[in-house]
Write an enzyme that holds these catalytic residues in place. Structure first.
Site, PDB file in Angstrom:
ATOM      1  N   ASN A   1      -4.621  -9.616  18.351  1.00  0.00           N
ATOM      2  CA  ASN A   1      -4.729  -8.257  17.821  1.00  0.00           C
ATOM      3  C   ASN A   1      -6.063  -8.031  17.141  1.00  0.00           C
ATOM      4  O   ASN A   1      -6.644  -8.937  16.565  1.00  0.00           O
ATOM      5  CB  ASN A   1      -3.548  -7.949  16.879  1.00  0.00           C
ATOM      6  CG  ASN A   1      -3.879  -8.184  15.413  1.00  0.00           C
ATOM      7  OD1 ASN A   1      -4.489  -7.330  14.747  1.00  0.00           O
ATOM      8  ND2 ASN A   1      -3.516  -9.356  14.903  1.00  0.00           N
ATOM      9  N   ALA A   2      -6.518  -6.781  17.279  1.00  0.00           N
ATOM     10  CA  ALA A   2      -7.717  -6.351  16.560  1.00  0.00           C
ATOM     11  C   ALA A   2      -7.420  -4.957  16.012  1.00  0.00           C
ATOM     12  O   ALA A   2      -8.119  -3.988  16.304  1.00  0.00           O
ATOM     13  CB  ALA A   2      -8.926  -6.337  17.480  1.00  0.00           C
TER      14      ALA A   2
ATOM     15  N   GLY B   1      -7.694  -3.994  13.072  1.00  0.00           N
ATOM     16  CA  GLY B   1      -8.788  -3.569  12.188  1.00  0.00           C
ATOM     17  C   GLY B   1      -8.286  -3.015  10.872  1.00  0.00           C
ATOM     18  O   GLY B   1      -8.904  -2.145  10.267  1.00  0.00           O
TER      19      GLY B   1
ATOM     20  N   GLY C   1      -1.744  -4.721   4.928  1.00  0.00           N
ATOM     21  CA  GLY C   1      -2.928  -4.811   4.078  1.00  0.00           C
ATOM     22  C   GLY C   1      -3.463  -3.438   3.690  1.00  0.00           C
ATOM     23  O   GLY C   1      -3.605  -2.567   4.539  1.00  0.00           O
TER      24      GLY C   1
ATOM     25  N   CYS D   1     -11.669 -10.838   5.534  1.00  0.00           N
ATOM     26  CA  CYS D   1     -12.454  -9.672   5.976  1.00  0.00           C
ATOM     27  C   CYS D   1     -13.936  -9.898   5.787  1.00  0.00           C
ATOM     28  O   CYS D   1     -14.363 -10.670   4.934  1.00  0.00           O
ATOM     29  CB  CYS D   1     -12.097  -8.452   5.152  1.00  0.00           C
ATOM     30  SG  CYS D   1     -10.490  -8.520   4.546  1.00  0.00           S
TER      31      CYS D   1
HETATM   32  C1  FMN Z   1      -0.507  -6.829  14.352  1.00  0.00           C
HETATM   33  C2  FMN Z   1      -0.880  -7.704  13.194  1.00  0.00           C
HETATM   34  C3  FMN Z   1      -1.391  -7.142  12.022  1.00  0.00           C
HETATM   35  C4  FMN Z   1      -1.745  -7.943  10.934  1.00  0.00           C
HETATM   36  N1  FMN Z   1      -2.223  -7.372   9.778  1.00  0.00           N
HETATM   37  C5  FMN Z   1      -2.523  -8.147   8.706  1.00  0.00           C
HETATM   38  C6  FMN Z   1      -2.968  -7.567   7.477  1.00  0.00           C
HETATM   39  O1  FMN Z   1      -3.052  -6.337   7.332  1.00  0.00           O
HETATM   40  N2  FMN Z   1      -3.288  -8.402   6.452  1.00  0.00           N
HETATM   41  C7  FMN Z   1      -3.159  -9.768   6.554  1.00  0.00           C
HETATM   42  O2  FMN Z   1      -3.453 -10.485   5.586  1.00  0.00           O
HETATM   43  N3  FMN Z   1      -2.709 -10.335   7.690  1.00  0.00           N
HETATM   44  C8  FMN Z   1      -2.396  -9.574   8.762  1.00  0.00           C
HETATM   45  N4  FMN Z   1      -1.923 -10.144   9.921  1.00  0.00           N
HETATM   46  C9  FMN Z   1      -1.754 -11.619   9.978  1.00  0.00           C
HETATM   47  C10 FMN Z   1      -0.290 -12.038   9.737  1.00  0.00           C
HETATM   48  O3  FMN Z   1       0.168 -11.627   8.480  1.00  0.00           O
HETATM   49  C11 FMN Z   1      -0.113 -13.560   9.908  1.00  0.00           C
HETATM   50  O4  FMN Z   1      -0.912 -14.215   8.956  1.00  0.00           O
HETATM   51  C12 FMN Z   1      -0.503 -14.048  11.296  1.00  0.00           C
HETATM   52  O5  FMN Z   1      -0.109 -13.129  12.301  1.00  0.00           O
HETATM   53  C13 FMN Z   1       0.086 -15.418  11.629  1.00  0.00           C
HETATM   54  O6  FMN Z   1       1.493 -15.415  11.558  1.00  0.00           O
HETATM   55  P1  FMN Z   1       2.455 -15.172  12.847  1.00  0.00           P
HETATM   56  O7  FMN Z   1       2.012 -16.142  13.901  1.00  0.00           O
HETATM   57  O8  FMN Z   1       3.833 -15.437  12.340  1.00  0.00           O
HETATM   58  O9  FMN Z   1       2.257 -13.765  13.249  1.00  0.00           O
HETATM   59  C14 FMN Z   1      -1.573  -9.358  11.024  1.00  0.00           C
HETATM   60  C15 FMN Z   1      -1.045  -9.926  12.189  1.00  0.00           C
HETATM   61  C16 FMN Z   1      -0.692  -9.127  13.266  1.00  0.00           C
HETATM   62  C17 FMN Z   1      -0.119  -9.779  14.511  1.00  0.00           C
END
Ligand code: FMN
Length: 313
Positions: free
Chosen positions: A79-80, A82, A56, A140
């Protein structure tokens, strides 16, 4: 190279169209779990992927939250981060030149803390030809509305999408937060405001406590839960939304194997995004793709379209 060879040998049609972007197959990467793409080039033939969604991006670079900001949980992670990122201009100057060399559509995931920030990001991305489309993260906090996330309120969600829509003719994917009472209501609002496709789910808000110190395990106190633990929730929401809207839906949440991805496609997702799995197995995306191909062979389907939304009651 070897992976590309396997792909060209299949006689199956895996190609899908997600709101104006034609992809060679439905397997994409989830934002924030695949860096800016290049980080995974030694694990995955990036040309085999259906689409790449990058971390993002905001208007200015951001350092994100203080550590600790990632904790493993049973069947997932919290995760956080941010939304740490290099900013839209840093991405265009430093990361996009490499991504341009790959034959896979690149989507830029964007976030802002005001509607104006989203609109500015959309206008900037609209001017860059090599970006296939954008994914708007509405999870957000809206600083002007006291920090409540845009994506948990129908009006705020549709205002963001409408403001982005005005600034771009590029395909617009809107990513929903699961932290809502009625996901279908939010999905219909963003569709009406101009979304070309809808991706879901983002992480589910959670927390963990260290009982020795009695402090939260994350410096941010709460974080987003992802991984296999959230798959059934994600699948239920994808199924509900796919039945309620007319734009393509992209399924996300705990997809680790081809079987997981197939469940989402059967539930009505036109494509899937692989997230946390990339941390455990950096080759997960192409293994999932190979498994989907094998499934089509097994059930003698020539086109992935036969599978999408084929849930039997
Ligand atoms: C470490 C981490 C960072 C993430 N950063 C973003 C992000 O920048 N923008 C976003 O829309 N989702 C972000 N996500 C959410 C993921 O894209 C996804 O929607 C979410 O983790 C669920 O899918 P998963 O269970 O396959 O990980 C992040 C997830 C993780 C674990």
């Amino acid at each position: 190279m070897f992976g590309g060879l396997i792909y060209t040998m299949t006689s199956k049609n895996l190609s899908v169209n997600i709101g104006g972007v034609t992809m060679k197959n439905p397997v994409m990467t989830a934002s924030g779990t695949f860096g800016y793409g290049k980080e995974f080039e030694s694990f995955v033939d990036l040309n085999r992927l259906g689409g790449i969604i990058v971390k993002g991006l905001s208007l200015s670079p951001s350092k994100g939250n203080a550590p600790p900001r990632i904790i493993e949980t049973p069947c997932g992670m919290l995760n956080a981060i941010g939304l740490e990122n290099i900013g839209i201009e840093g991405f265009i100057a430093e990361k996009l030149p490499f991504l341009k060399t790959i034959a896979t559509p690149v989507f830029v995931n964007i976030y802002g803390t005001t509607i104006e920030e989203y609109a500015k990001l959309a206008a900037r991305i609209d001017s860059v030809e090599s970006i296939a489309g954008m994914e708007v993260n509405i999870s957000c906090p809206n600083v002007k509305a006291g920090g409540i996330a845009f994506g948990v309120d129908c009006r705020a969600a549709s205002e963001v999408v409408a403001s982005v829509r005005k600034k771009t003719s590029k395909p617009l994917m809107v990513k929903l937060s699961p932290n809502v009472t009625d996901i279908v209501e939010i999905a219909k609002s963003v569709e009406a405001a101009g979304a070309d496709s809808i991706s879901l789910i983002n992480t589910i808000t959670g927390m963990l406590i260290d009982i020795e110190t009695r402090r939260p395990k994350l410096a941010n106190i709460t974080g987003g839960l992802s991984g296999p633990a959230i798959k059934p929730v994600a699948l239920r929401m994808v199924w509900q939304v796919a039945r309620a809207v007319n734009v393509p839906v992209i399924g996300i949440g705990g997809i680790f194997t081809a079987e997981d991805a197939l469940e989402f496609l059967i539930a009505g997702a036109t494509a899937v995004q692989v997230g946390t799995a990339n941390f455990v197995n950096p080759g997960a995306t192409v293994e999932i793709l190979d498994g989907i191909e094998r499934y089509l062979e097994k059930y003698q389907m020539d086109d992935i379209i036969e599978l999408i939304g084929s849930l039997k009651f």
